[in-house]
Design an enzyme around this catalytic site. Sequence first.
Site, PDB file in Angstrom:
ATOM      1  N   PHE A  20     -13.573 -23.208 -20.434  1.00 38.70           N
ATOM      2  CA  PHE A  20     -14.332 -21.971 -19.858  1.00 38.70           C
ATOM      3  C   PHE A  20     -15.433 -21.634 -21.012  1.00 38.70           C
ATOM      4  O   PHE A  20     -16.554 -21.482 -20.522  1.00 38.70           O
ATOM      5  CB  PHE A  20     -13.163 -20.949 -19.759  1.00 38.70           C
ATOM      6  CG  PHE A  20     -13.730 -19.450 -19.449  1.00 38.70           C
ATOM      7  CD1 PHE A  20     -14.857 -19.323 -18.653  1.00 38.70           C
ATOM      8  CD2 PHE A  20     -13.442 -18.449 -19.983  1.00 38.70           C
ATOM      9  CE1 PHE A  20     -15.466 -18.070 -18.558  1.00 38.70           C
ATOM     10  CE2 PHE A  20     -13.686 -17.263 -20.201  1.00 38.70           C
ATOM     11  CZ  PHE A  20     -14.864 -16.860 -19.233  1.00 38.70           C
ATOM     12  N   ILE A  21     -14.888 -21.161 -22.117  1.00 36.80           N
ATOM     13  CA  ILE A  21     -15.951 -20.599 -23.182  1.00 36.80           C
ATOM     14  C   ILE A  21     -16.603 -21.622 -23.530  1.00 36.80           C
ATOM     15  O   ILE A  21     -18.108 -21.612 -23.899  1.00 36.80           O
ATOM     16  CB  ILE A  21     -15.256 -19.801 -24.248  1.00 36.80           C
ATOM     17  CG1 ILE A  21     -14.482 -18.833 -23.596  1.00 36.80           C
ATOM     18  CG2 ILE A  21     -16.400 -19.389 -25.199  1.00 36.80           C
ATOM     19  CD1 ILE A  21     -13.670 -17.867 -24.786  1.00 36.80           C
ATOM     20  N   TYR A 156       2.165 -18.269 -28.453  1.00 38.77           N
ATOM     21  CA  TYR A 156       0.637 -18.880 -28.491  1.00 38.77           C
ATOM     22  C   TYR A 156      -0.067 -18.266 -29.519  1.00 38.77           C
ATOM     23  O   TYR A 156      -0.766 -19.059 -30.553  1.00 38.77           O
ATOM     24  CB  TYR A 156      -0.031 -18.426 -27.166  1.00 38.77           C
ATOM     25  CG  TYR A 156      -1.484 -18.385 -27.113  1.00 38.77           C
ATOM     26  CD1 TYR A 156      -2.270 -19.638 -27.264  1.00 38.77           C
ATOM     27  CD2 TYR A 156      -2.014 -17.271 -27.109  1.00 38.77           C
ATOM     28  CE1 TYR A 156      -3.691 -19.256 -27.421  1.00 38.77           C
ATOM     29  CE2 TYR A 156      -3.595 -17.041 -27.211  1.00 38.77           C
ATOM     30  CZ  TYR A 156      -4.260 -18.106 -27.508  1.00 38.77           C
ATOM     31  OH  TYR A 156      -5.561 -17.847 -27.648  1.00 38.77           O
ATOM     32  N   ASN A 185     -10.909 -10.294 -25.230  1.00 39.06           N
ATOM     33  CA  ASN A 185     -10.565 -11.076 -23.685  1.00 39.06           C
ATOM     34  C   ASN A 185     -11.982 -11.281 -23.229  1.00 39.06           C
ATOM     35  O   ASN A 185     -12.752 -10.318 -22.728  1.00 39.06           O
ATOM     36  CB  ASN A 185      -9.757  -9.943 -22.688  1.00 39.06           C
ATOM     37  CG  ASN A 185      -8.255 -10.054 -23.171  1.00 39.06           C
ATOM     38  OD1 ASN A 185      -8.094  -9.310 -24.248  1.00 39.06           O
ATOM     39  ND2 ASN A 185      -7.422 -10.668 -22.684  1.00 39.06           N
TER      40      ASN A 185
END
Length: 339
Positions: A20-21, A156, A185
Amino acid sequence: MHTKSAYEGRNVLVTGADGFIGSHLTEALIAAGANVTALCLYNSFDSLGWIDDLPAAVRSSVNAVRGDVRDAALIHRLTARQDVVFHLAALIAIPHSYVAAQSYVDTNVSGTLNVLEAARAHDVPRVVHTSTSEVYGTALTVPISEDHPLQGQSPYSATKIGADMLAESFARSHDMPVAILRPFNTFGPRQSERAVIPTVLRQALDPEIRSIRVGDVTPLRDFTYVQDTASAFLALGGTPEILYGVPYNAGTGHAVSVGDLIEMIRAIVGCAKPVETEAARMRPPRSEVRELLADNSRLRQATGWRPRIDLPEGLARTVEWWRTRLKNGKVREEKGYAT
């Protein structure tokens, strides 16, 4: 903010470029004139992840390589002659970390070690390691500065704390130019439904879904639009004088509850579907992070970075992307979400 001259003609490696990023960062680097090598996780579908969705002119400019950060020899070869390494490759789905913690250690900790060792061997002028606001756990003080204690509230987050400490240790022990970016986020187009905004958006927009199923709606989060997060990476990778081995928060400095976020999305979409709490989407009680709100002053003062796209505008852009995806039938629901 940094202009094209900061990356013009420079060799840049992006690990996790298929994510995504990572895909947004890759796109921004190409626009800035960089020669980008994009490491994409190998799979049997001949897919480059979100790199495949980039405009054709951008995609053709990317040197895409299939592989895995757990492969030390591959990382060593890819890192040679790079001017900047952006390390984003990681397993990030919090729910899955509860049942597969070893895979998170292998990718997030050992993979980071491979990147750092390779960069050290090749004297890479700058490495930007990706952290996460999840390392702070539930806020003890707000807004959260980089001096806030680290709390491993999920497997995580524990692996990301370990990876951050490796980055810090290489800066201290080997005088390596390792910068640590700690995004809060991030949201926007191309984000998986493991995250709260896309899972709510998909359910709000999909006519076949009768209700919006969510987990805990009370946590507070600081949401940053993905283009602003990508520009934070560019700023930290391209600013001449920064501190190494210390984290830089990238967040807006504004927080909203998940419940209020859902109401914003429903208003933008024009959705009257009921909201239902679903146990399968809840984190274990002592693992839920109650509040994340960034103090971004260190990054702003060091690089001049600041977020440009506020939450309503970012949500509107993301809604339009999801409308197109649904129209084209390119969606797949994923149980559970990370906030």
